[in-house]
Scaffold this motif. Structure first.
Motif, PDB file in Angstrom:
ATOM      1  N   MET A   1       0.834  -1.190   0.000  1.00  0.00           N
ATOM      2  CA  MET A   1       0.000   0.000   0.000  1.00  0.00           C
ATOM      3  C   MET A   1       0.881   1.258   0.000  1.00  0.00           C
ATOM      4  SD  MET A   1      -3.489   0.554   1.615  1.00  0.00           S
ATOM      5  CE  MET A   1      -4.264   2.000   2.194  1.00  0.00           C
ATOM      6  N   SER A  52      -7.599  -0.302   0.183  1.00  0.00           N
ATOM      7  CA  SER A  52      -7.979   0.248   1.475  1.00  0.00           C
ATOM      8  C   SER A  52      -9.155  -0.525   2.083  1.00  0.00           C
ATOM      9  CB  SER A  52      -8.336   1.720   1.318  1.00  0.00           C
ATOM     10  OG  SER A  52      -8.771   2.266   2.532  1.00  0.00           O
ATOM     11  N   SER A  56      -9.112  -2.679   5.593  1.00  0.00           N
ATOM     12  CA  SER A  56      -9.999  -2.367   6.718  1.00  0.00           C
ATOM     13  C   SER A  56     -10.823  -3.575   7.136  1.00  0.00           C
ATOM     14  CB  SER A  56     -10.915  -1.193   6.360  1.00  0.00           C
ATOM     15  OG  SER A  56     -11.836  -1.563   5.355  1.00  0.00           O
TER      16      SER A  56
END
Length: 58
Positions: A1, A52, A56
């Motif tokens: 990321m 993302s 999460s």
């Protein structure tokens, strides 16, 4: 990321430079580069959103 975020930041800087050249000096080639950068950024933002969301959840 982290690599993705670095790519996004580099793309934003390239876009800003070219967009300013087009706006201030009427540089047509810079406008073309800015439009191309915006398309690349769109892809990177979609990839960031996907990454993302996965991060999460897990």
């Amino acid at each position: 990321m982290k690599e993705l975020i670095e790519k996004i930041n580099a793309g934003i800087e390239a876009f800003k430079t070219d967009a300013e050249l087009q706006a201030e000096k009427g540089n047509k080639a810079a406008g073309t580069r800015a439009r191309k950068s915006s398309l690349e950024l769109e892809k990177l933002f979609k990839e960031f959103r996907k990454t993302s969301l996965e991060a999460s959840k897990g």
